[in-house]
Enzyme design. Sequence first.
Site, PDB file in Angstrom:
ATOM      1  N   SER A 238       8.682  11.809  -3.396  1.00 35.70           N
ATOM      2  CA  SER A 238       7.199  12.183  -2.105  1.00 35.70           C
ATOM      3  C   SER A 238       8.492  11.204  -1.006  1.00 35.70           C
ATOM      4  CB  SER A 238       6.387  11.580  -2.155  1.00 35.70           C
ATOM      5  OG  SER A 238       6.295  10.208  -2.261  1.00 35.70           O
ATOM      6  N   LYS A 239       8.849  11.410   0.029  1.00 37.42           N
ATOM      7  CA  LYS A 239       9.149  10.319   0.963  1.00 37.42           C
ATOM      8  C   LYS A 239       8.646   9.566   0.920  1.00 37.42           C
ATOM      9  CE  LYS A 239       9.132  14.390   5.107  1.00 37.42           C
ATOM     10  NZ  LYS A 239       8.455  15.155   5.918  1.00 37.42           N
ATOM     11  N   ARG A 240       7.822   9.307   0.721  1.00 37.99           N
ATOM     12  CA  ARG A 240       7.535   7.519   0.142  1.00 37.99           C
ATOM     13  C   ARG A 240       8.310   7.173  -0.640  1.00 37.99           C
ATOM     14  NH1 ARG A 240       2.600   9.148  -0.672  1.00 37.99           N
ATOM     15  NH2 ARG A 240       2.451   8.294  -2.124  1.00 37.99           N
TER      16      ARG A 240
END
Length: 464
Positions: A238-240
């Site tokens: 994910s972007k995290r």
Amino acid sequence: MSVRVRFAPSPTGHLHIGGLRTALFNWLFAKNNNGTFLVRIEDTDRERYTKEHEEAIIRSLEWTGINADEPLVYQFARQSFHKEALQKLLDSGKAYRCFCSAESLQKKREEAEAAHGFYQYDGTCRTADQSSDQPHVIRFKVEVDREVLTFKDLVRNDVSLQRNQLDDFIVARTDGSVTYNFAVVEDDHFMKVSHVIRGEDHLLNSFKQILMYQALGYELPQFAHLPLILSESGQKLSKRDAAVSVDEYKDGGYLPVALCNYLARLGWSHKDQELFTTNELIKFFSLDNVQKKGAIFDIDKLRWINSVHLQESEPAAVLKAATENINKNFEQEFSDWSLETILHATKVYQTRSHTLVELYDQIKLLYNAPESYDPESLEQWIDSQIKNFVQLLHEKLQAAIFEKSELMPIVKQFCKDQGIKMGQIAQPIRIALCGTASGPGLFDMLLVLGKEESLQRLEKLAKS
């Protein structure tokens, strides 16, 4: 059969790492097989499509050197061809109009999920009057006499799906626009795509598309489904977890060759080799060596690979990359230095940097005379006696020729005469030159700054 592969991004956002790896694997496969790499812009989602995103995707591909061998194909421009193929399915009875309302379908879904835990369309409109002018979608008629569907995947070998996991899926919406799965089949056929290489999250789509290829009488391409890129926890990235756009890696000071080197190793290997040039990737790439297991994204490994490529690059190439990628005014910001000096500084710091941003920050730290000194460095290395040594060395260097072969013997003899070790004077000199005890080789720093500037900074520390 000649190899023709495609990368088909949707311009509804910037190109992300997973997309770039898919493009890279397709491009490497094409180049390794003397084939053709194509790019199709899947721009049919007009509500989310923007020209800015399209240009950003193309720019990211160009930055990494992944360029299409033929003009780009735009999916939206091929709508009339999609509808012709759709009509062919309707005429042959392999697709039908479905007049079920959204409300009735929702009611059936709720009842089925309550009773069985899942829902599939029950084929109500297979026998409906197809001449009705009521609003409708078009469904593909799934007619398979096998309990298990199977196809050969070039990465995962035999892939199977239970027949009961497929219902009559929608291929055209109520507004007449075709769905992703149908458009992809028609476009891949038009582009003569021989191999479809994409993420394993498209496995179910592949079963649907194979049925449509067969219904339309098209030759099947070969399929290869790549492992997903995972976070450290084993979940889909994910972007995290650093699934940021390619532009952010460019702005962050990563070299395209290093980023591609790292992405190629996410799910593919060649013996135990970790570092590759672009030509080596092309030479060695094979789908046979693509793994089935998901690949963990490791930012620290990417930084290491980038640092090695940075170290092995020519200073002029590093300076060019820094100017193009992170600061177009790179040279102007060091206007007091000649180009030769900037290149010298680049050579000194590229061996100490993980990214171009780190390189720039460190050169900037040396370029600007320190207004103050790092407190920890001062506490560890500087006292009144050391300041006296710095002043004495400053006087000693007044008559020195600023060349490494000249400076090194002078400083060594100075340490011998004063009865101190090299480190006792080297660290204070670094502090004088850039404000901290952390830095590259002492003599490299002196040579980059030159005699006049170096002596001024030494005197400033001695008198502080």
